[in-house]
Design an enzyme around this catalytic site. Structure first.
Site, short mmCIF file in Angstrom:
data_model
loop_
_atom_site.label_atom_id
_atom_site.label_comp_id
_atom_site.label_asym_id
_atom_site.label_seq_id
_atom_site.Cartn_x
_atom_site.Cartn_y
_atom_site.Cartn_z
N HIS A 9 59.81 52.54 84.01
CA HIS A 9 60.86 52.17 84.97
C HIS A 9 62.21 52.73 84.56
O HIS A 9 62.49 52.98 83.37
CB HIS A 9 60.95 50.65 85.10
N ARG A 60 61.74 45.48 87.99
CA ARG A 60 62.22 46.79 87.60
C ARG A 60 61.15 47.87 87.74
O ARG A 60 61.47 49.02 88.07
CB ARG A 60 62.79 46.75 86.17
N GLU A 87 55.42 44.61 80.76
CA GLU A 87 55.93 44.99 79.46
C GLU A 87 55.34 44.10 78.38
O GLU A 87 54.85 42.99 78.66
CB GLU A 87 57.47 44.87 79.47
N HIS A 182 56.06 49.98 82.08
CA HIS A 182 57.06 49.68 81.06
C HIS A 182 56.80 50.48 79.78
O HIS A 182 55.70 50.97 79.55
CB HIS A 182 57.04 48.18 80.76
#
Length: 229
Positions: A9, A60, A87, A182
């Site tokens: 991202h 995100r 993430e 991520h």
């Protein structure tokens, strides 16, 4: 030949403020939006066409995927969101400024927590404020599955079932796939795909908003790896 494109991202608001983010749901910064848009333009310039898109359940990454698809004229393709591409969970470090954490715990300890393959950060308990157990997006998961903190090894173990069940079969079928996720969930995937050792994976960086393209043969052997931009 199938293509897999991995995109970390764009810069998030907490990347900008140098905070541990993990599973905390923060938005893209203005610079992060620009990075995601640029990634979409690069993909369009390369003429890469996708059949399927995957992302995490964090804003995100979702927004990055949407900008990428919009600016490569592919916003219409099938899209799947999954917590397995989230993430790495930074446990009790989440929300802390990285520089301040280094002063509190020492540079060496924070470096170990951030970069080692199998050392866990300080963990959150299920009843701690900020625990993902309380987040509605994980309500359909067994609370025992929701982590209180992860290292890269645990992140890889969490990502792999989704790779095996959903992503690899599409690549084996010759389909092109994009994953917007991520830094650590993509590092985990790259470790598996490239056969990177536990020792060497600490040196792999995933730049924000930079597409990484893998070309595979019919047995998912990597034929080529290219970074766009």
């Amino acid at each position: 030949m199938a293509k897999l494109v991995l995109i970390r991202h764009g810069q998030s608001e907490w990347n900008l403020s140098n905070q541990f983010t993990g599973w905390v749901d923060v938005d893209l910064s203005d610079e992060g939006v620009k990075q995601a848009i640029n990634a979409g333009k690069l993909i369009k310039k390369e003429g890469i066409e996708f059949d399927y898109a995957f992302t995490s359940v964090l804003t995100r990454a979702i927004k990055t995927l949407h900008y990428v698809l919009e600016y490569s004229d592919q916003l219409w393709i099938p899209e799947t969101k999954t917590w397995r591409l989230n993430e790495r969970h930074y446990g009790a470090l989440q929300g802390q400024n990285k520089a301040e954490a280094a002063k509190k715990f020492g540079d060496d300890q924070v470096h170990i927590w951030r970069r080692s393959y199998d050392v866990l950060p300080p963990l959150l308990k299920p009843d701690d404020e900020g625990s993902a157990v309380k987040d509605r997006r994980y309500a359909n998961l067994d609370p025992n599955i929701v982590p209180g903190g992860e290292n890269l090894k645990v992140t890889l173990e969490r990502v792999m079932p989704f790779w095996e069940d959903e992503i690899a079969p599409k690549l084996l079928d010759g389909k092109n796939v994009v994953i917007a996720a991520h830094g650590n969930s993509l590092r985990a995937l790259s470790k598996y795909i490239e056969g990177i050792s536990d020792e060497d994976i600490i040196n792999l960086e995933m730049a924000t908003g930079q597409p990484v393209v893998y070309d595979f043969d019919e047995k998912l052997k990597v034929l080529n790896k290219t970074k766009l931009g």
